[in-house]
Design a protein around this motif. Structure first.
Motif: not given
Length: 264
Positions: A211-240
Motif C-alpha cells: 500500500n506504500l508503493d507511492f513512496i518510491k517517488y519520494i525516497t531516492p533509496f527506491a529510485y534505482f533497483n540494484a537487482r534489476d541493474i546487476l541482472f541487466n534489466r535496465g534503469i527506469e528513466g523517470v527516476y533519472v
C-alpha cells in the motif's frame, strides 16, 4: 581554479578516511559471501526461516546468497546510505565552514564574484564525489571478480555505480541548499542527515507494504533497483529525470541564497 585546488587540499584527509572505510566495508562483506558460498543452499534455507518483514527489510527476499550478483545487490542500500551521508555533509559544510572557521574574509577579498566562489566549491565537491565513487567502483569490481564463477559483472557494476553517483549529487545538492537556507553548518548537516535517514526508513517501509508503493517517488533509496541493474534489466528513466530535477532545484536555491547571504 585556486578555489577548487584549495578545497581539494582541505578535503583530502576526509576523502582518504572515507575511501579506506568503503574499501574495508566491501572487503568484510565479501568475506561473508565466501562463507555463504561454502554453505551452498543451506545459506538460503537459513534466510527462509526469517520472518518475511526481516527478509524484505534487509533485502534478502528475492535474492540467492550464493549468487554473487544477487548477494552484491544487498550492498546497494548501504552504499547509498554511506555515500549519501558523505555527500549531504559535504554539501552542508563546503561553503558554510568559511564562516565557522573565520576564513570567509579571505575569499571575499579575492577578485571573484560570489557566483564564481560557489561554482568553484561545487566543482571541488563533485570531484570528491566522483573520486569516492571510483574507489567504490574499482573495489567492488575487484572483489566481485575474485568471487565470480560466471559471466563478468563489471558492466553491471559500473551502471550501478553510475546511478549511485546521481544520488550522491542529489544528496549533495540537498545539503548545499539547506546550508544556504540556514545560518549554521552544524544545523544544516544534522538536518540533511536526518532527512536522509528518514528517506532510508521510508524505503524500508515501502518494501514492507504494497500500500506504500507511492513512496518510491519520494525516497531516492527506491529510485534505482540494484537487482534489476546487476541482472541487466535496465534503469527506469523517470527516476533519472526526478533526480536531475531535484539536483537543479537544490543548486538553484543555493546560488540564489548565497548571492544575498552574509557568509562573513
Amino acid at each position: 581554479m585556486n578555489i577548487v585546488l584549495r578545497e581539494m587540499r582541505a578535503n583530502r584527509k576526509a576523502l582518504i578516511i572515507w575511501s579506506l572505510s568503503i574499501i574495508a566495508f566491501v572487503a568484510m562483506g565479501m568475506v561473508k559471501f565466501s562463507s555463504f558460498s561454502a554453505m551452498g543452499e543451506e545459506a538460503n534455507e537459513v534466510i527462509e526461516v526469517l520472518p518475511e518483514f526481516m527478509q524484505k527489510a534487509f533485502g534478502f527476499a528475492t535474492i540467492s546468497l550464493t549468487n554473487i550478483r544477487g548477494y552484491f545487490s544487498i550492498f546497494n542500500m548501504y552504499f547509498i546510505l554511506l555515500l549519501g551521508i558523505h555527500a549531504s555533509m559535504l554539501g552542508a559544510t563546503i561553503i558554510a565552514k568559511e564562516a565557522r572557521d573565520k576564513t570567509a574574509d579571505f575569499l571575499m577579498v579575492k577578485p571573484i564574484t560570489r557566483q564564481q566562489m560557489v561554482t568553484g566549491k561545487v566543482i571541488a565537491a563533485f570531484i570528491n564525489l566522483v573520486l569516492l565513487n571510483v574507489v567504490l567502483t574499482v573495489t567492488s569490481i575487484g572483489f566481485v571478480a575474485a568471487n565470480n564463477d560466471g559471466e563478468s559483472a563489471t558492466g553491471a557494476i559500473i551502471a550501478m555505480m553510475g546511478t549511485l553517483l546521481i544520488l550522491q549529487c542529489l544528496f549533495f545538492s540537498l545539503g548545499l541548499a539547506l546550508s544556504a537556507l540556514t545560518k549554521s553548518s552544524k544545523k544544516a548537516s544534522s538536518t540533511a542527515t536526518g532527512i536522509l535517514l528518514a528517506m532510508y526508513i521510508l524505503s524500508i517501509a515501502k518494501d514492507l507494504s504494497d500500500n506504500l508503493d507511492f513512496i518510491k517517488y519520494i525516497t531516492p533509496f527506491a529510485y534505482f533497483n540494484a537487482r534489476d541493474i546487476l541482472f541487466n534489466r535496465g534503469i527506469e528513466g523517470v527516476y533519472v529525470v526526478i533526480s536531475l530535477v531535484v539536483i537543479i532545484i537544490g543548486l538553484g536555491i543555493s546560488y540564489n541564497q548565497y548571492q544575498r547571504k552574509d557568509i562573513l
